[in-house]
Design an enzyme around this catalytic site. Structure first.
Site, mmCIF file in Angstrom:
data_model
loop_
_atom_site.group_PDB
_atom_site.id
_atom_site.type_symbol
_atom_site.label_atom_id
_atom_site.label_comp_id
_atom_site.label_asym_id
_atom_site.label_seq_id
_atom_site.Cartn_x
_atom_site.Cartn_y
_atom_site.Cartn_z
ATOM 1 N N ASN A 118 -29.718 25.434 -25.581
ATOM 2 C CA ASN A 118 -30.177 25.914 -26.900
ATOM 3 C C ASN A 118 -30.053 27.430 -26.953
ATOM 4 O OD1 ASN A 118 -30.984 23.267 -27.102
ATOM 5 N ND2 ASN A 118 -33.126 23.697 -26.656
ATOM 6 N N ASP A 119 -30.624 28.067 -25.953
ATOM 7 C CA ASP A 119 -30.539 29.528 -25.933
ATOM 8 C C ASP A 119 -29.171 30.003 -25.494
ATOM 9 O OD1 ASP A 119 -32.986 30.581 -26.900
ATOM 10 O OD2 ASP A 119 -33.965 29.682 -25.178
ATOM 11 N N ARG B 176 -41.777 24.723 -16.140
ATOM 12 C CA ARG B 176 -41.274 26.054 -16.486
ATOM 13 C C ARG B 176 -42.442 26.997 -16.721
ATOM 14 N NH1 ARG B 176 -37.455 26.478 -21.631
ATOM 15 N NH2 ARG B 176 -39.420 26.263 -22.737
ATOM 16 N N ARG C 88 -30.878 30.777 -33.329
ATOM 17 C CA ARG C 88 -31.019 29.310 -33.378
ATOM 18 C C ARG C 88 -31.941 28.852 -34.494
ATOM 19 N NH1 ARG C 88 -34.232 28.181 -27.670
ATOM 20 N NH2 ARG C 88 -35.077 26.295 -28.587
ATOM 21 N N HIS D 244 -38.319 24.718 -32.209
ATOM 22 C CA HIS D 244 -39.292 24.013 -31.369
ATOM 23 C C HIS D 244 -40.044 22.922 -32.108
ATOM 24 C CE1 HIS D 244 -38.236 27.249 -28.598
ATOM 25 N NE2 HIS D 244 -38.304 26.238 -27.766
ATOM 26 N N CYS E 71 -30.902 21.012 -19.654
ATOM 27 C CA CYS E 71 -32.143 20.564 -20.306
ATOM 28 C C CYS E 71 -32.214 20.971 -21.783
ATOM 29 C CB CYS E 71 -33.365 21.085 -19.551
ATOM 30 S SG CYS E 71 -33.478 22.876 -19.549
ATOM 31 N N ARG F 228 -42.348 22.038 -20.797
ATOM 32 C CA ARG F 228 -42.513 23.295 -21.538
ATOM 33 C C ARG F 228 -44.014 23.571 -21.641
ATOM 34 N NH1 ARG F 228 -37.993 21.026 -24.761
ATOM 35 N NH2 ARG F 228 -36.399 22.629 -25.049
ATOM 36 N N GLU G 74 -29.631 30.580 -19.475
ATOM 37 C CA GLU G 74 -29.624 30.538 -20.936
ATOM 38 C C GLU G 74 -29.200 31.866 -21.559
ATOM 39 O OE1 GLU G 74 -33.487 29.213 -22.218
ATOM 40 O OE2 GLU G 74 -34.541 30.539 -20.854
HETATM 41 C C1 PEP Z 1 -32.974 25.910 -24.000
HETATM 42 O O1 PEP Z 1 -32.978 27.075 -24.368
HETATM 43 O O2 PEP Z 1 -31.972 25.172 -24.033
HETATM 44 C C2 PEP Z 1 -34.219 25.299 -23.488
HETATM 45 C C3 PEP Z 1 -34.222 24.109 -22.943
HETATM 46 O O3 PEP Z 1 -35.370 26.002 -23.651
HETATM 47 P P1 PEP Z 1 -36.157 26.147 -25.048
HETATM 48 O O4 PEP Z 1 -35.506 25.228 -26.040
HETATM 49 O O5 PEP Z 1 -37.568 25.807 -24.791
HETATM 50 O O6 PEP Z 1 -35.936 27.591 -25.381
HETATM 51 MG MG MG Z 2 -34.645 28.369 -23.866
#
Ligand code: PEP
Ligand code: MG
Length: 570
Positions: free
Chosen positions: A454-455, A332, A465, A189, A502, A296, A431
């Site tokens: 990402n997740d 979100r 990650r 993040h 996203c 976020r 995710e």
């Molecule tokens: C993701 O997981 O791809 C996402 C957009 O959410 P975050 O990165 O905030 O977990």
């Molecule tokens: Mg996520």
């Protein structure tokens, strides 16, 4: 020369400020009676020095970052000026003959621990402030100037072992020209925040926080993933050249701002912004964002020292909606847990935080927190096109439970006669692999999907990650991830409902083209990436991207997918 993972584009040249994560050490043994007054003076001077520092920081943060962030330091000032606290420290110095820093440490620890035990969220929040302040006082007793991330006199590149999202939230963006960290990953993040602040950043750089010294000149080239320490004159020329090229490219891309992201055969792709704060809306529009694809909200929660109340959230959401002037804003619900901690929630330590009480699971555990957010969202929905997105969904039951909460929030507003939006669309983040498999069921109970790659990558490949040791295994282009995306897109299509991506993949040019080929018609990303992605989309035909994507789905490895994309689209 160092390299790592480039997570935010750009080229910077500035002096290094190395943030050390070491704890200070000092002698805690009792002092002789004749030195007691000296220790008391030391403490009083430390208080005076802390007041001076905090006043400066508070004024600066208020000017640059607004009242919310300044409130954190206002709180610290109130604590440091608390006479009772000072008297207790002085009593400990006199009574137990503790040296000043040890007396501060003892008193602060006792106060903070007592606060942490309390039920009241407000007092728990004060415990974090108490410890922060204690650290500052101890340093000042020792004559060490605390490093301040909020105020720099000159331009700097921050070098750190790691930077927490809440540290990143208070960086002085006018002075911080670059970020280099030893830890972190493409999707951590802090990396996401660096991109949203348009600060060039390279993370996961081995050994960098010990190799670079305070004051070293550092050239950070996130375009070529290169860090040069104390560059030679010819290297300096090259870095300057690259910086100019980057600025030039950015200027050229600005001309695309008002043009649509349309493939050469006429398929319109919507490009939206990922934001972390209402202040990100205006810069997102300047990059050509067509709405917010992911707000976020947890960053709003990180900027404060206690959970924002309904009114504060409502104002933040309304402000984004107002800025977006009728364009959709996907907000979100709170997604903390995992790597995002909120000290005032006093979350218990978990063995596997990413598999733990994260996202919607935490909100279900704290119903009042969720209801407050939902009420704020429903109220803000009156002012524009708000869509609610629910993170970390892994079952249909969770969607149903969420809707019960939403209904409860609605009926409480109804009961109180407060205006709210009646039919806000509800979508889920895809995710987890479970959400992918259940996509055909989930889409029937929701209005849209947003794929969090990402997740999804983390959970599909079972690769943390955040863990730089296995960063190479974090392959967003793995065919396993791509098949999950395709399955999700097909499920949404079947029901005629929209699907957005996203995650960070959406902001990477080659991956974005692949996603378009997989049938994704909306991409949401850090605004800094929008111009490059738009430029690439306009240059290719969707038919061709579909062919490439179809072939990619049949490949066996991420390396093969990458090679294919580079060959045909690079
Ligand atoms: C993701 O997981 O791809 C996402 C957009 O959410 P975050 O990165 O905030 O977990
Ligand atoms: Mg996520």
């Amino acid at each position: 020369m160092f390299s790592g993972i480039s997570v935010s584009p750009g080229v910077a040249l500035a002096q290094a400020v190395v943030l050390s994560s070491e704890q200070v050490s000092f002698d805690r043994s009792p002092v002789a009676s004749e030195f007691i007054e000296r220790e008391i003076d030391k403490f009083k001077n430390a208080v005076a020095e802390s007041v001076k520092q905090l006043t400066l920081i508070e004024t600066h943060v208020r000017e640059k970052m607004g009242d919310d962030k300044a409130a954190i330091f206002e709180g610290h000032l109130m604590l440091v000026e608390d006479e009772e606290l000072s008297e207790t420290v002085i009593e400990v110095i006199r009574g137990q003959r503790f040296p000043a820093p040890a007396a501060v440490e003892a008193v602060i620890n006792e106060h903070a621990s007592a606060m942490e035990e309390m039920e009241d969220e407000y007092l728990k929040a004060r415990a974090v402030d108490m410890r922060d302040l204690g650290h500052r006082l101890v340093l000042n007793c020792l004559g060490i100037a605390p490093q301040s991330l909020e105020t720099f006199e000159f331009e700097v590149i921050i070098v750190a072992e790691d930077l927490t999202p809440s540290q990143a939230a208070v960086l002085d963006t006018s002075k911080v020209k670059g970020i280099i960290t030893e830890r972190g990953s493409r999707t951590s993040h802090t990396a996401i925040m660096a991109a949203s602040m348009e600060i060039p950043a390279i993370v996961a750089v081995e050994g960098v926080s010990t190799a670079i010294q305070n004051g070293d000149m550092v050239a950070l080239d996130a375009e070529h993933n290169q860090i040069i320490v104390n560059p030679t004159p010819s290297q300096l020329d090259q870095v300057e050249y690259r910086r100019e090229q980057f600025i030039l490219e950015r200027k050229l891309l600005e001309e695309l701002r008002d043009l649509p992201a349309r493939t050469s055969d006429g398929v319109r792709i919507k490009l939206a912004a990922n934001i972390g704060s209402p202040a990100d809306s205006a810069p997102a529009l300047l990059k050509g964002a067509e709405g917010v694809g992911l707000y976020r909200v947890e960053f709003l929660f990180m900027e404060t020292s206690e959970a924002p109340d309904e009114e504060m959230q409502y104002q933040a959401f309304k402000s984004v909606v107002d800025d977006m002037k009728g364009m959709p804003v996907v907000i979100r619900t709170l997604d903390v847990g995992g790597d995002k901690d909120l000290p005032y929630l006093a979350l218990p330590k978990e063995e596997n935080p990413f598999l733990g009480c994260r996202g919607i699971r935490l909100c279900f555990e704290r119903p009042s927190l969720l209801l407050r957010q939902l009420r704020a969202l429903l109220r803000a929905g009156v002012h524009g096109d708000i869509r609610i997105l629910v993170p970390m969904i892994s079952s249909v039951d969770e969607v149903r439970r969420f809707k019960e909460f939403l209904a409860e929030a609605q009926s409480s507003l109804e009961h109180e006669g407060i205006a709210y939006a009646k039919d806000l669309p509800v979508g889920v983040m895809i995710e987890t692999p479970a959400a992918v498999f259940l996509a055909p069921h989930l889409i029937r109970e929701t209005d849209f999907f947003s794929i969090g790659t990402n997740d999804l990558t983390q959970y599909t490949l079972a690769v943390d990650r955040q863990n730089e040791r296995i960063a190479e295994l974090f392959e967003q282009l793995s065919p396993a991830v791509l098949l999950g995306i395709k399955h999700t897109v097909d499920a949404a299509r079947e029901e005629g409902k929209p699907v957005c991506v996203c995650g960070q993949m959406a902001g990477d040019v080659l991956s974005a083209l692949l996603l378009v080929g997989l049938g994704v018609e909306e991409l949401s990303m850090s605004p800094v990436h929008i111009p490059r992605v738009k430029n690439a989309i306009r240059k290719h035909s969707c038919a061709r991207l579909r062919d490439i994507a179809r072939d990619a789905l049949g490949l066996a490895t991420a390396a093969e997918v990458k090679a294919k994309l580079e060959k045909y689209l690079g």
